[in-house]
Design a protein around this motif. Structure first.
Motif: not given
Length: 124
Positions: A39, A113, A118, A121-122
């Motif tokens: 990541y 995450e 996070i 995030g993705s």
């Protein structure tokens, strides 16, 4: 990551997610490998989960004798080791690792995450 005979470019699965592999063969048989989900965080690729096999390495292990396991990472440190199988051939472990990461990428990334706070995030 250690040096391997074959290290194809990482396979980008999403904006901040990739699978990195490396392996070494002797007479057509896999003798060392790493398959790692990564990541992009804080300007670098961080491990999320990793499978590896190295029958002769200092920190490696031989899955043909010890079985396959998955290392789980948080904050750049290994926080858990999950046993996956009993002893299996290295090539079978390599294939299993790639399949598992592709099939469970969302679950592994969402946990990562959450652990790292996070949000969005993705793009999985």
């Amino acid at each position: 990551m250690s040096e391997y005979e074959v290290t194809p470019p990482p396979d980008r699965l999403a904006d901040r997610v990739q699978i990195r592999t490396g392996f070494t063969t002797e007479q057509g048989d896999v003798v060392r490998f790493v398959v790692q989900l990564e990541y992009w965080i804080d300007g670098d690729w961080a491990p999320v989960v990793r499978y590896d096999h190295d029958r002769e390495g200092e920190s490696g292990h031989d899955i043909a004798e010890e079985g396959l396991h998955m290392d789980v990472y948080r904050d750049g440190e290994k926080v858990d080791v999950r046993d996956i199988s009993g002893p299996i051939p290295a090539a079978q472990g390599f294939d299993y690792a790639e399949e598992d990461l592709r099939e469970n990428v969302q679950r592994y990334v969402k946990r990562f995450e959450r652990w790292h706070d996070i949000r969005n995030g993705s793009d999985l």
